[in-house]
Design an enzyme around this catalytic site. Structure first.
Site, mmCIF file in Angstrom:
data_model
loop_
_atom_site.group_PDB
_atom_site.id
_atom_site.type_symbol
_atom_site.label_atom_id
_atom_site.label_comp_id
_atom_site.label_asym_id
_atom_site.label_seq_id
_atom_site.Cartn_x
_atom_site.Cartn_y
_atom_site.Cartn_z
ATOM 1 N N VAL A 10 0.828 -1.208 0.000
ATOM 2 C CA VAL A 10 0.000 0.000 0.000
ATOM 3 C C VAL A 10 0.863 1.258 0.000
ATOM 4 C CG1 VAL A 10 -1.660 1.354 1.334
ATOM 5 C CG2 VAL A 10 -1.963 -1.121 1.106
ATOM 6 N N ARG A 65 1.018 -13.230 3.223
ATOM 7 C CA ARG A 65 0.542 -12.970 4.588
ATOM 8 C C ARG A 65 -0.926 -13.374 4.744
ATOM 9 N NH1 ARG A 65 1.611 -6.797 5.239
ATOM 10 N NH2 ARG A 65 1.012 -6.936 3.034
ATOM 11 N N THR A 77 -5.955 0.182 8.346
ATOM 12 C CA THR A 77 -7.317 -0.186 8.731
ATOM 13 C C THR A 77 -7.390 -0.411 10.233
ATOM 14 O OG1 THR A 77 -7.648 -1.247 6.599
ATOM 15 C CG2 THR A 77 -9.199 -1.808 8.349
ATOM 16 N N ASP A 80 10.877 2.889 5.894
ATOM 17 C CA ASP A 80 10.475 1.566 6.363
ATOM 18 C C ASP A 80 11.573 1.021 7.262
ATOM 19 O OD1 ASP A 80 8.237 -0.659 5.128
ATOM 20 O OD2 ASP A 80 9.910 -1.485 6.269
ATOM 21 N N CYS A 118 -6.679 -7.881 4.628
ATOM 22 C CA CYS A 118 -7.834 -6.979 4.622
ATOM 23 C C CYS A 118 -9.129 -7.727 4.936
ATOM 24 C CB CYS A 118 -7.946 -6.256 3.279
ATOM 25 S SG CYS A 118 -6.619 -5.071 2.972
#
Length: 439
Positions: A22, A336, A125, A40, A265
């Protein structure tokens, strides 16, 4: 001069905290217009980006080689930016409770390097309330600054679909929110620089957080319904895909199909919503019921592999079974929270150690997360059963002849072929005498 104007005139920079599936595409998109710092913690990943390699396959090596993003694992460089976007994963723990460790860690890093006049936008999220009730106090503690006075916050849920080359950051309407009207407008203007589809101004941060978490919960419930139908129709001896094709002729029939629901998600977000609901004294009925169905589908697929081996008079223990595809979705290297591992683990319960092949998957990630290793497609031979688990582009053209090469040289009724997504010509394999089964 507003922060947006300063960014536009290259006087201020944007930072992206978290450069995964993302965050990295967002950083690259903004870098076409303004100065961007991409941060990162994963030094290995940063080195790949710096050398022009895209490990996510989201934008491709050529784009990474030509982007102006400053890729770094040095958190102090974040001090050079005053508009920060946090795009770190928000997984769940083993007991399905939210794991906010990544977003809390990102907040601590940002807090240590926050300067006055900054705006921080969270894209991860979360359940409603996390940005203001959990992240803001961390930012204040680490920075010594006061939210609303020295810095502002907002929330803009990510809608990027990994592996999807059509629905991208630029083409999907972007929900934006801010702690006040002034912040909302600044955030909206910044995102409008890259989102061609435009932005939608949510009335509050909590509304934006809630909108994101229900988007995937809605999909999860609809897929769970399809999975339950598949279980029912299989007991009836009816092909589910044929039923859905017939029902789909009605104009308002929703186009969902059965399958494994994994990833970071759809397979995760519903638990964030139900967790918050339980904190408020409400125990979810529909959402958790759908989750239970979807969480059990890997086991269900494995059970049907075993049943068909038995029907083919093949000894189950130590049967040769290959699984084609391991990622959580097609044409994406991300493993994942893949539900294919549930098929693997259930088959192991029956004494079967499946052979795994996936031309797309991140092999290092799969090894680290699940301890599994892949073989090449050419090494898949002499199988008793083949499970086509992920509909990668590379698997779409598997003909009867190509599939034959994967099995032992035996009569077709002893060849067990199991499909999760139904991408093959079902009738061709049934007509050839295969023991064919699909969701």
């Amino acid at each position: 001069m507003s922060l947006y104007e300063e960014i536009l005139e290259q006087r201020e920079k944007i930072s992206l905290v978290g450069l995964g599936y993302v965050g990295m595409p967002i950083a690259v998109a903004f870098a076409r217009k303004v100065q961007v710092i991409g941060f990162d913690l994963n030094e290995e990943k940063i080195k790949l980006y710096q050398s022009g390699i895209d490990p996510t396959n989201e934008v491709g090596n050529d784009v990474i080689q030509h982007t102006t993003v400053t890729f770094t694992s040095d958190e102090t460089l974040l001090r050079e930016a005053r508009f920060h976007i946090v795009a770190v994963p928000t997984p769940v723990n083993g007991d399905h409770t939210p794991d906010l460790t990544p977003v809390e860690g990102a907040s601590r890093i940002l807090g240590r390097n926050l300067t006055k006049g900054s705006i921080i936008v969270y894209e991860s999220t979360v359940y409603p309330g996390v940005t203001e009730e959990i992240c803001v106090p961390i930012l204040e503690k680490e920075s010594g600054l006061k939210c609303g006075v020295d810095f502002k916050v907002g929330y803009s849920p990510e809608r990027i679909n990994p592996g999807d080359k059509v629905h991208r950051l630029e083409t999907i309407t972007k929900i934006v929110s801010g702690m006040d009207e002034e912040t909302l407008e600044e955030i909206a203007k910044v995102y409008e620089l890259v989102v061609d589809a435009g932005v939608y101004r949510a009335e509050s941060i909590k509304v934006a957080e809630a909108a994101k978490v229900i988007e995937n919960s809605q999909r999860d419930i609809n897929i769970a319904f399809m999975n339950e139908l598949s279980i029912i129709f299989n007991k009836m001896g009816i092909d589910t895909k044929a039923v859905l094709k017939a029902a789909g002729t009605k104009w308002n029939f929703l186009n969902f199909t059965p399958g494994l629901v994994g990833g970071h998600c759809i397979g995760v977000d519903p638990y964030y919503l139900t967790y918050k609901a339980e904190q408020l004294g409400y125990h979810s009925q529909i959402i958790l019921s759908g989750r239970r169905i979807n969480d059990d589908m890997g086991k269900y697929v494995a059970e049907n592999v075993v049943k068909n081996l038995i029907k083919a008079d093949i000894p189950v223990k130590q049967a040769q079974v290959a699984i084609l595809g391991f990622t959580f979705k097609e044409n994406c290297p991300d493993t994942r929270n893949t539900k294919v591992i549930d098929i693997v683990e259930e088959l192991r319960e029956y004494g079967i150690e499946p052979v795994l092949t996936d031309p797309v998957a991140d092999e290092k990630e799969a090894k680290r997360l699940y301890g599994v290793e892949f073989v090449s497609m050419d090494a898949v031979r002499e199988m008793d059963a083949v499970v086509l688990a992920v509909s990668h582009q590379e698997f779409l053209g598997l003909s009867l002849e190509k599939m034959d090469a994967l099995f032992k040289d035996t009569e077709n009724e002893k060849k067990v072929l199991v499909e999760v997504k139904g991408i093959l010509d079902r009738q061709a394999f049934i007509s050839a005498g295969y023991r064919y089964w699909r969701l």
